[in-house]
Design a protein around this motif. Sequence first.
Motif, short mmCIF file in Angstrom:
data_model
loop_
_atom_site.label_atom_id
_atom_site.label_comp_id
_atom_site.label_asym_id
_atom_site.label_seq_id
_atom_site.Cartn_x
_atom_site.Cartn_y
_atom_site.Cartn_z
N LEU A 509 0.83 -1.20 0.00
CA LEU A 509 0.00 0.00 0.00
C LEU A 509 0.87 1.25 0.00
CD1 LEU A 509 -2.89 -0.91 2.50
CD2 LEU A 509 -3.01 -0.71 0.01
N ALA A 510 1.92 1.20 0.80
CA ALA A 510 2.82 2.36 0.86
C ALA A 510 3.48 2.60 -0.49
CB ALA A 510 3.88 2.14 1.93
N HIS A 512 2.26 1.75 -3.37
CA HIS A 512 1.22 2.25 -4.27
C HIS A 512 1.02 3.75 -4.06
CE1 HIS A 512 -2.38 2.34 -6.69
NE2 HIS A 512 -3.08 2.84 -5.67
N GLN A 513 0.98 4.17 -2.80
CA GLN A 513 0.84 5.59 -2.50
C GLN A 513 2.06 6.37 -3.00
OE1 GLN A 513 0.29 5.61 1.71
NE2 GLN A 513 -1.84 4.88 1.61
N ASN A 516 1.79 6.90 -6.73
CA ASN A 516 0.84 7.96 -7.08
C ASN A 516 1.45 9.34 -6.83
OD1 ASN A 516 -1.08 6.12 -7.87
ND2 ASN A 516 -2.15 6.13 -5.90
N MET A 517 2.09 9.50 -5.69
CA MET A 517 2.72 10.79 -5.38
C MET A 517 3.83 11.09 -6.39
SD MET A 517 2.96 11.10 -1.22
CE MET A 517 4.16 9.78 -1.09
N ARG A 561 4.69 15.28 2.81
CA ARG A 561 5.53 14.38 3.60
C ARG A 561 6.92 14.92 3.83
NH1 ARG A 561 4.92 8.30 1.48
NH2 ARG A 561 6.61 8.16 3.02
#
Length: 781
Positions: A509-510, A512-513, A516-517, A561
């Motif tokens: 998931l990380a 994938h995020q 996207n970023m 972030r």
Amino acid sequence: MLRHLLFCFHLKGYTYKTGLVANLTGGSCNICGTENAYSLKTCANCKSRLPWADAIDAAARDLTSRLDNEQEAELKKSVALLKEAQQLTHIGNWEIDLETEDCLWSDEMYRIFGLSCDDYSPHLQKTISHLVPEDQTEIRQIFERSFQKNSSFQFDCHVERPSGEVRVVHCIGRTDLNATGGRPRAFGTMQDVTEQKQIENALRDSELKFRALIENGGDIISIHDADGTMKYQSPSLKRWLGYSDEDLVGLPVHQFIHPDYREIERANYRTILAHPRTPITFEVGFRHKNGDWEYFECTGTNLLDDPAVNGIVFNARNITERKKVEEQLRHSALYDPLTSLSNRARLIDHLEHYLNIKARHPDSFYAVLYLDLDRFKVVNDSLGHHIGDMLLCQVARRLEKCVRGSDIVSRLGGDEFVVLMTETNDWGEPVAVANRILHELERPYEVEGHEIFTSASIGIVLAESAPSSLRYPNALAVLRDADSAMYRAKSSGKSRYEIFNEEIHAQALAQHQMENMLRRAVNVTQNGTPEFFLLHQPIVSLQTERVVGFECLVRWQQPERGLIPPNDFIPVAEETNLILPLGSWILNEACQQIKRWKLSYHNNESECLDFSLSVNISGRQLSADDFGQQLASILEETGLDPSALKIEITESALVENGQKALRALHECHEMGVKISLDDFGTGYSSLSYLHSFPIDVLKIDRSFIHRIGKDGDGTAIISAIINMASSLNIEVVAEGVETKEQQDLLLRLGCQYGQGYLWSKPVDNDTAWTLLLSNLCGTLQ
């Protein structure tokens, strides 16, 4: 008296009833007195004339006149009807005087010959001359033979009219040599049958064409009784199936049908019987005489009610080759053409099936093993795709040996394989299979004289191993998680397996995020204010400690972030190909920065501002077809001297991209750009690369520098690298130099340049510019 009068009239062929002498029934002669002595108009005894004889004669004359008029009218009427009938039927009648050969023709005969009765006197020889030349001799001989005796004859011939039109006629005649009270004659009829012959010829041609089609066509035509017994078969049946008429006619056709089609064929036969004159089409398999099976597309039509057929007609077209092609297409759609394993589509279909079973029966169990070969690209690039394909086939056979008969082995593409395990009860069996696979795949392969070693990294998804919050909606989700576990295994050292769990799920998931970023950041960098920026770490001369260049290092300031380390986003950029636009921006930005620094230094002694900038290039960039063109465009746009730019590549980038990397590096070198080999000593460290590739600089990995003073092996390796580079006229840069002791040792070993925290950490543009200016005044401060 009345009886005699009526009799007289009857002899003329007619009988009339009249009241003229109605009261005369007999009497006595007025002369001799004889009773009932009168015969017609005179006495039978004395021959005296009756007193009413004149009245009788007058009556007779009147009747005769009336009879003649009626007969003439009837005759004219008959003649007119005959003429009309001859015109309607195109039949004319003729008669020939055999002594003179003169002819008598009806009006229709003149029309048949296209002649006028006013201008033409028919004669036998003249009549024959009106026939086409090729008929004349034969017709003349027919007449001559018939004139020798009483006989009948008939023939067809062709009449050529004066206009040139040819008509076909049918002639029927008879010879009468013993004509009663007359001369010998021949008589008969002639009919114009041109249109009839044309129709007959058309029908005959059509029948011949139809017969030719039936006898020579590819389709089989057959006729069957209601019970399926064959009554007729076209010759093509023997060509397709080898049976002659004697083999099949009279036998029930059902016994020759393929077992898989018998029930379907019987059902279709019943449908055909129930629906007369309605074509029914279906497929059927039929046994060849040699025992093979041929397949046909049949159309059956019930024509039992047609007297001309009285049967069920089947038209059968051989589709055996089509069935083979269809089977090949089905196989191609579901199986991998290289290895003959199930392909992605078939795997997903089966996996979806077991997901549905899992949804209905929660206690059911399945497992997915996702495999990726380690270092397969090296085999492909070094030995060629042909050897790589053969290796994949051997891998496929070994995988099949490692699994059970109920399991499905699939190739997704490239060097990725998946094993779907069903009918298993716990996680122990999938793990045991994974271990068998790892052991089996590590054994050496023999491929066309090459001994090849490889291994596999395996990701496992168990039916119960997914996080409790995740219930797989489809097969792709299962494969996604198995792929994530496989990447964990590969990044953890290869030749091992990992079972998908909460940690891997969170990491996926990380990532994938992160992806996207990263996509948003690359897009913004290309079209707006960049989130990325460059830092520069000095490269110094170990002898003079002057700055001779910088290595450009990219950083990412993510708005939400904050600062994201390169190790977190560069691997993601590599996997997603985002490294191509990002790398292009870095290269362009680095060249622009050199240009800005050069322009900022206004001193006429600009030649003193002599330095280079090193930019890291990924393997994906290097293998891009337009990399050389892209670099040339940037150099032209910035007006930068190519010698001021160095591109840094890793050993793995060289190995994994083979010939493409070699071509790209030679293209760069020809422009004047220098090539640095980064992290030397940690990868393949093959001398062949140094000889094959245009390498200008070797950068010794920091792991060897850190061992200086701790063990002798580190120093020996550094010395060997420096000596080897010196013999090849290649410059050496030591990375990660942090102490004066390391600098002094490297200098004694002959290393020319160093890079590390001993002099500076990576700095921004302004600080790097300050370092460059201080470089003009002396050593680096």
